[in-house]
Design a protein around this motif. Structure first.
Motif, PDB file in Angstrom:
ATOM      1  N   VAL A 253       0.843  -1.209   0.000  1.00 28.26           N
ATOM      2  CA  VAL A 253       0.000   0.000   0.000  1.00 28.26           C
ATOM      3  C   VAL A 253       0.869   1.246   0.000  1.00 28.26           C
ATOM      4  O   VAL A 253       0.591   2.226  -0.703  1.00 28.26           O
ATOM      5  N   ALA A 254       1.944   1.215   0.776  1.00 29.55           N
ATOM      6  CA  ALA A 254       2.860   2.366   0.806  1.00 29.55           C
ATOM      7  C   ALA A 254       3.491   2.600  -0.560  1.00 29.55           C
ATOM      8  O   ALA A 254       3.620   3.747  -1.008  1.00 29.55           O
ATOM      9  N   LEU A 255       3.894   1.529  -1.250  1.00 32.53           N
ATOM     10  CA  LEU A 255       4.473   1.679  -2.591  1.00 32.53           C
ATOM     11  C   LEU A 255       3.448   2.245  -3.573  1.00 32.53           C
ATOM     12  O   LEU A 255       3.804   2.992  -4.489  1.00 32.53           O
ATOM     13  N   LEU A 256       2.208   1.916  -3.374  1.00 35.23           N
ATOM     14  CA  LEU A 256       1.164   2.394  -4.284  1.00 35.23           C
ATOM     15  C   LEU A 256       0.808   3.847  -4.016  1.00 35.23           C
ATOM     16  O   LEU A 256       0.510   4.602  -4.946  1.00 35.23           O
ATOM     17  N   THR A 257       0.852   4.276  -2.752  1.00 34.66           N
ATOM     18  CA  THR A 257       0.293   5.578  -2.397  1.00 34.66           C
ATOM     19  C   THR A 257       1.331   6.659  -2.101  1.00 34.66           C
ATOM     20  O   THR A 257       1.004   7.845  -2.131  1.00 34.66           O
ATOM     21  N   ARG A 258       2.584   6.280  -1.800  1.00 31.96           N
ATOM     22  CA  ARG A 258       3.524   7.286  -1.276  1.00 31.96           C
ATOM     23  C   ARG A 258       4.708   7.587  -2.175  1.00 31.96           C
ATOM     24  O   ARG A 258       5.555   8.417  -1.832  1.00 31.96           O
ATOM     25  N   LEU A 259       4.794   6.935  -3.342  1.00 27.48           N
ATOM     26  CA  LEU A 259       5.948   7.210  -4.203  1.00 27.48           C
ATOM     27  C   LEU A 259       5.814   8.582  -4.866  1.00 27.48           C
ATOM     28  O   LEU A 259       4.749   8.914  -5.393  1.00 27.48           O
TER      29      LEU A 259
ATOM     30  N   PRO B  12      -8.043   7.021  -4.438  1.00 29.77           N
ATOM     31  CA  PRO B  12      -7.405   8.091  -5.223  1.00 29.77           C
ATOM     32  C   PRO B  12      -6.100   7.645  -5.870  1.00 29.77           C
ATOM     33  O   PRO B  12      -5.797   8.028  -7.008  1.00 29.77           O
ATOM     34  N   ALA B  13      -5.339   6.807  -5.151  1.00 29.21           N
ATOM     35  CA  ALA B  13      -4.071   6.333  -5.716  1.00 29.21           C
ATOM     36  C   ALA B  13      -4.312   5.461  -6.948  1.00 29.21           C
ATOM     37  O   ALA B  13      -3.581   5.546  -7.941  1.00 29.21           O
ATOM     38  N   LEU B  14      -5.338   4.627  -6.893  1.00 30.41           N
ATOM     39  CA  LEU B  14      -5.652   3.778  -8.043  1.00 30.41           C
ATOM     40  C   LEU B  14      -6.132   4.594  -9.232  1.00 30.41           C
ATOM     41  O   LEU B  14      -5.771   4.320 -10.383  1.00 30.41           O
ATOM     42  N   PHE B  15      -6.950   5.618  -8.978  1.00 26.70           N
ATOM     43  CA  PHE B  15      -7.424   6.454 -10.072  1.00 26.70           C
ATOM     44  C   PHE B  15      -6.277   7.265 -10.691  1.00 26.70           C
ATOM     45  O   PHE B  15      -6.224   7.464 -11.904  1.00 26.70           O
ATOM     46  N   LYS B  16      -5.361   7.733  -9.854  1.00 28.88           N
ATOM     47  CA  LYS B  16      -4.190   8.434 -10.388  1.00 28.88           C
ATOM     48  C   LYS B  16      -3.344   7.501 -11.248  1.00 28.88           C
ATOM     49  O   LYS B  16      -2.816   7.891 -12.287  1.00 28.88           O
ATOM     50  N   LEU B  17      -3.209   6.250 -10.795  1.00 33.99           N
ATOM     51  CA  LEU B  17      -2.455   5.274 -11.576  1.00 33.99           C
ATOM     52  C   LEU B  17      -3.158   5.007 -12.894  1.00 33.99           C
ATOM     53  O   LEU B  17      -2.512   4.884 -13.945  1.00 33.99           O
TER      54      LEU B  17
ATOM     55  N   ALA C 206      -8.291  -4.589 -11.141  1.00 32.10           N
ATOM     56  CA  ALA C 206      -7.844  -4.567  -9.752  1.00 32.10           C
ATOM     57  C   ALA C 206      -8.856  -3.852  -8.858  1.00 32.10           C
ATOM     58  O   ALA C 206      -9.175  -4.313  -7.756  1.00 32.10           O
ATOM     59  N   ILE C 207      -9.375  -2.715  -9.335  1.00 32.54           N
ATOM     60  CA  ILE C 207     -10.377  -1.981  -8.555  1.00 32.54           C
ATOM     61  C   ILE C 207     -11.599  -2.862  -8.321  1.00 32.54           C
ATOM     62  O   ILE C 207     -12.162  -2.918  -7.222  1.00 32.54           O
ATOM     63  N   SER C 208     -12.030  -3.591  -9.368  1.00 29.48           N
ATOM     64  CA  SER C 208     -13.170  -4.499  -9.231  1.00 29.48           C
ATOM     65  C   SER C 208     -12.892  -5.570  -8.186  1.00 29.48           C
ATOM     66  O   SER C 208     -13.767  -5.917  -7.382  1.00 29.48           O
ATOM     67  N   SER C 209     -11.669  -6.108  -8.198  1.00 32.01           N
ATOM     68  CA  SER C 209     -11.314  -7.144  -7.222  1.00 32.01           C
ATOM     69  C   SER C 209     -11.342  -6.602  -5.804  1.00 32.01           C
ATOM     70  O   SER C 209     -11.810  -7.271  -4.868  1.00 32.01           O
ATOM     71  N   TYR C 210     -10.842  -5.373  -5.607  1.00 33.71           N
ATOM     72  CA  TYR C 210     -10.847  -4.790  -4.270  1.00 33.71           C
ATOM     73  C   TYR C 210     -12.269  -4.643  -3.743  1.00 33.71           C
ATOM     74  O   TYR C 210     -12.555  -4.919  -2.589  1.00 33.71           O
ATOM     75  N   ILE C 211     -13.164  -4.207  -4.632  1.00 35.98           N
ATOM     76  CA  ILE C 211     -14.555  -4.022  -4.211  1.00 35.98           C
ATOM     77  C   ILE C 211     -15.203  -5.372  -3.926  1.00 35.98           C
ATOM     78  O   ILE C 211     -15.902  -5.544  -2.924  1.00 35.98           O
ATOM     79  N   GLU C 212     -14.953  -6.340  -4.791  1.00 35.33           N
ATOM     80  CA  GLU C 212     -15.588  -7.647  -4.647  1.00 35.33           C
ATOM     81  C   GLU C 212     -15.093  -8.387  -3.413  1.00 35.33           C
ATOM     82  O   GLU C 212     -15.880  -9.008  -2.685  1.00 35.33           O
TER      83      GLU C 212
END
Length: 524
Positions: free
Chosen positions: A55-61, A103-108, A124-130
């Motif tokens: 999560v840190a790699l996804l959101t803080r780079l 927000p990090a996923l949408f920016k990506l 990936a977003i679908s998987s997180y929700i599911e």
């Protein structure tokens, strides 16, 4: 875990100060390390540490649009997806990160320039929700999950409405919206009209890209129908299904699921509007569907249709069958009889069992005598005798007690009518019915009830969708579920005796006394 995680934490701590070749080498090392971690995930004991680092790699780079940064976040996204779909993952681990996660996923997603990468992020977003949002506690969902889903849905709808969206991306948007709708449940009503626009466009047979979008569009339609509000616009949308069905039987399974959901809506004028069209659709399907999976879905749906049409519970709006409607239903049942009398080797056993149960449901309706007359119209007493023999043989093919009971009650209904052919074969008929009684009254067989006929949950709550309440009502009002078979058999014999008088008594004298004794003694 003892080498790669500390190393990744170190790189993350100084990533912002790296530049040029040093950052490029760090990007390559991080991507490789994250990939290796994702492959070893099942063997890592402290998976929460892995999750927090990813999560840190996804959101803080820093440097969000740099090529290397995007590659790191893409690899982290793929690894996070593996974490979330792992059986041992705890949903509680994701809750603290929800506000930063989306927000990090949408920016990506915006940073990705390749179509394949964009679709991977959408999946990936679908998987997180599911796997995460839909499994949150009600308290966590109200606090974070609902906002996450509403924001995701808003973003996907904006993407759909945007210009120049390629076909693969449109399909990815549909498949991303569907689990969001499922997670929101009845909360999707706020954006129902916009989502129906997506479903309507995706299932338009006239679109050039309909062959790519149709299946996903139908699944979205079904999901929204099961979670949205049954408004008039939903009813007006149904003719689209008829047009799709006539043009392509490939999607018949999900289409019958859609029909079943419509049929399960109580106090909803669906059958009043489309009974005639549905009769034609079922008739067409019986004549043209070939795949066993599709025919199973067909007869499950037909069974429900005949029940709601011919003997609806009081919570459902009854359809006034005029002469034209009655004739159409008669033609439909004649087509069903053609299926029942065909060579059984041409059909799967489970398909034929469902077909017989559908006809049995019609026999149990108030129109049962009309239904029985159709059998005679196909070849007189010989046809009825053949039908009866096949029906009795089917008792042994029915693994589900409720399905077996349905056929047994249909035979009792024929006895109740005083059917002459059934009375001429009363000895083997009663022998077969005693076998069913013995099976059903055996307490060791209660576990065999299929999920299809298992009682629905009674604590649905006020916010449950109307179709869920409808299914609950259909179960608890079901004459097969609620009727004691032994009592109904006694009632049928008594009614038959009253209708036939001495001729019935003469027949009873020829019945084996052991059979009559077993009829009187439950549990033997």
């Amino acid at each position: 875990q003892n080498v790669l995680l500390p190393r990744l934490s170190e790189i993350l701590g100084r990533y912002g100060s790296l530049g040029g070749d040093d950052r490029a080498r760090a990007d390559v090392e991080v991507c490789a390390s994250v990939w290796m971690i994702s492959q070893w995930l099942p063997r890592i004991p402290r998976r929460a540490d892995v999750f927090h680092l990813l999560v840190a790699l996804l959101t803080r780079l820093p440097g969000e649009n740099a090529t290397g940064n995007v590659a790191v976040r893409m690899e982290s996204t793929a690894a996070l997806r593996k974490c979330i779909t792992d059986p041992n993952f705890s949903v509680a681990d994701i809750v603290p990160h929800m506000n930063d996660f989306l927000p990090a996923l949408f920016k990506l997603l915006e940073a990705c320039t390749q179509m394949d990468a964009k679709m991977e992020v959408m999946d990936a977003i679908s998987s997180y929700i599911e796997h995460c949002v839909a499994k949150m506690s009600p308290e966590a969902f109200d606090e974070l999950g609902d906002a996450f889903c509403q924001a995701s849905l808003s973003y996907f709808l904006q993407m759909w409405a945007g210009p120049g969206i390629a076909r693969p991306m449109r399909l990815a948007i549909i498949r991303a919206i569907t689990p969001v709708v499922e997670a929101l449940g009845t909360g999707v009503v706020r954006r129902q009209e916009a989502v129906y626009t997506v479903a309507a466009e995706a299932t338009d047979p006239g679109r050039e890209d309909s062959v790519f979008l149709m299946e996903g569009g139908l699944e979205l339609w079904l999901c929204l129908l099961q979670n949205g509000a049954p408004e008039e616009g939903v009813l007006a949308f149904f003719p689209r299904l008829l047009a799709v069905f006539e043009g392509n039987l490939e999607y018949c399974t999900v289409m019958f699921d859609i029909i079943d959901t419509y049929l399960s809506l109580p106090r909803y004028p669906f059958l009043q509007a489309y009974a005639r069209e549905l009769v034609s659709l079922y008739d067409f399907a019986m004549r043209n569907l070939e795949r066993a999976e599709g025919r199973m879905a067909l007869f499950r749906s037909l069974r429900l249709f005949l029940r709601v049409l011919l003997s609806p519970p009081e919570e459902f709006q009854a359809v006034q069958l005029d002469e034209a409607h009655t004739a159409l239903v008669g033609n439909l049942l004649c087509t069903l009889l053609m299926v029942l009398f065909r060579n059984e080797e041409e059909e799967e056993t489970v398909v034929m069992s469902l077909a017989y149960e559908s006809f049995a449901r019609a026999l149990l309706s108030p129109s049962g005598e009309m239904v029985a007359s159709l059998v005679y119209s196909g070849g007189g007493e010989k046809a009825m005798l053949s039908f009866l023999e096949r029906l009795l043989v089917k008792f042994d093919d029915m693994a589900d007690p409720i399905m077996k009971k349905t056929l047994a009650m249909a035979v009792c209904r024929l006895i109740e009518m005083g059917d002459r052919t059934v009375l001429s074969a009363l000895n083997p008929v009663l022998t077969a019915l005693i076998g069913v009684l013995s099976d059903l009254e055996n307490p060791n067989n209660s576990h065999r009830l299929s999920s299809e006929y298992a009682p629905p949950p009674s604590d649905l709550g006020n916010d449950a969708h109307p179709s869920h309440h409808g299914k609950c009502c259909l179960y608890h009002r079901d004459v097969v579920v609620q009727t004691n078979l032994r009592n109904y058999l006694h009632h049928s014999l008594e009614t038959c005796a009253q209708k036939n008088g001495q001729s019935f008594n003469d027949i009873i004298k020829l019945i084996d006394q052991s059979i009559l004794q077993q009829l009187q003694n439950p549990g033997t």
